[in-house]
Write a protein that holds these residues in place. Structure first.
Motif, PDB file in Angstrom:
ATOM      1  N   ALA A 298       0.909   3.450  -3.616  1.00 15.29           N
ATOM      2  CA  ALA A 298      -0.079   4.525  -3.482  1.00 15.29           C
ATOM      3  C   ALA A 298       0.139   5.629  -4.517  1.00 15.29           C
ATOM      4  O   ALA A 298       1.256   6.118  -4.695  1.00 15.29           O
ATOM      5  CB  ALA A 298      -0.031   5.106  -2.078  1.00 15.29           C
TER       6      ALA A 298
ATOM      7  N   HIS B   3      -7.191  -1.054  -4.729  1.00 13.37           N
ATOM      8  CA  HIS B   3      -8.213  -0.252  -4.038  1.00 13.37           C
ATOM      9  C   HIS B   3      -8.298   1.123  -4.684  1.00 13.37           C
ATOM     10  O   HIS B   3      -7.273   1.777  -4.900  1.00 13.37           O
ATOM     11  CB  HIS B   3      -7.831  -0.096  -2.559  1.00 13.37           C
TER      12      HIS B   3
ATOM     13  N   PRO C  36       0.816  -1.219   0.000  1.00 14.39           N
ATOM     14  CA  PRO C  36       0.000   0.000   0.000  1.00 14.39           C
ATOM     15  C   PRO C  36       0.850   1.270   0.000  1.00 14.39           C
ATOM     16  O   PRO C  36       0.557   2.213  -0.729  1.00 14.39           O
ATOM     17  CB  PRO C  36      -0.822  -0.130   1.287  1.00 14.39           C
TER      18      PRO C  36
ATOM     19  N   HIS D  63      -4.245   2.196  -4.374  1.00 14.93           N
ATOM     20  CA  HIS D  63      -3.141   1.423  -3.800  1.00 14.93           C
ATOM     21  C   HIS D  63      -3.443  -0.067  -3.943  1.00 14.93           C
ATOM     22  O   HIS D  63      -4.579  -0.471  -4.186  1.00 14.93           O
ATOM     23  CB  HIS D  63      -2.874   1.788  -2.337  1.00 14.93           C
TER      24      HIS D  63
ATOM     25  N   ASP E 112      -2.958  -4.117  -2.357  1.00 15.65           N
ATOM     26  CA  ASP E 112      -2.693  -5.036  -1.251  1.00 15.65           C
ATOM     27  C   ASP E 112      -2.386  -6.382  -1.884  1.00 15.65           C
ATOM     28  O   ASP E 112      -3.151  -6.858  -2.735  1.00 15.65           O
ATOM     29  CB  ASP E 112      -3.911  -5.189  -0.334  1.00 15.65           C
TER      30      ASP E 112
END
Length: 165
Positions: free
Chosen positions: A74, A104, A70, A88, A90
């Motif tokens: 980002a 995300h 993340p 970002h 994961d």
């Protein structure tokens, strides 16, 4: 020159092309040997003898996915309408050459969040070579980038230029 944008299975006929190209790490969405073999067989069917198939896959030895955290992944982008989107990734641990990750998306102005879940296969060069040979591709020229740099175990990419027998 004719250009086609399609899956190999969608193109009709045989031995029509001198070159087929798969980019954007699309090879990595083929998660199982059977899916890779089917794709390679379809591409081989469409290539003239001596035709070439060029594609890339991320080199698992480079371990690029370890930087998809993340914090390191980002980014914030401004969309054409001016709205911001924060993005970002994961990543779960690599298991038997397969990696699952989530991207995300957060739209702060709206408070909206979306998550896209993806799976990729990080097949090593020997596995790719075995599958290419089984599909009737030989020889294969191996590169570490699209500029033709030599492949090394530490290369970020595995670029294959495979010749149809």
């Amino acid at each position: 020159m004719d250009l086609y944008e399609a899956t190999a299975e969608e193109v009709e006929g045989e031995n029509r092309f001198d070159l087929a190209v798969m980019t954007g790490h699309a090879f990595q969405v083929l998660l199982e040997d059977a899916a890779i073999a089917a794709t390679l067989a379809a591409v081989r069917r469409l290539l003239r003898p001596g035709g070439r198939f060029a594609f890339e896959s991320r080199n698992p030895a480079f371990r690029s996915y370890e930087r998809w955290t993340p914090a390191e992944s980002a980014e914030t982008h401004r969309l054409p309408d001016g709205e911001l989107v924060e993005i970002h990734n994961d990543v779960t641990p690599l298991v038997e050459e397969r990696l699952t990750y989530e991207t995300h998306f957060h739209f702060p102005a709206e408070g909206t969040r979306f998550v896209a879940r993806n799976r990729l296969r990080f097949a090593p060069r020997p596995t790719i070579a075995r599958l290419l040979a089984g599909a009737g591709f030989d020889p294969v020229s191996w590169h570490g980038d699209w500029q033709g740099g030599p492949f090394a175990e530490t290369s970020r990419e595995i670029v294959a230029v495979a010749t149809a027998r």
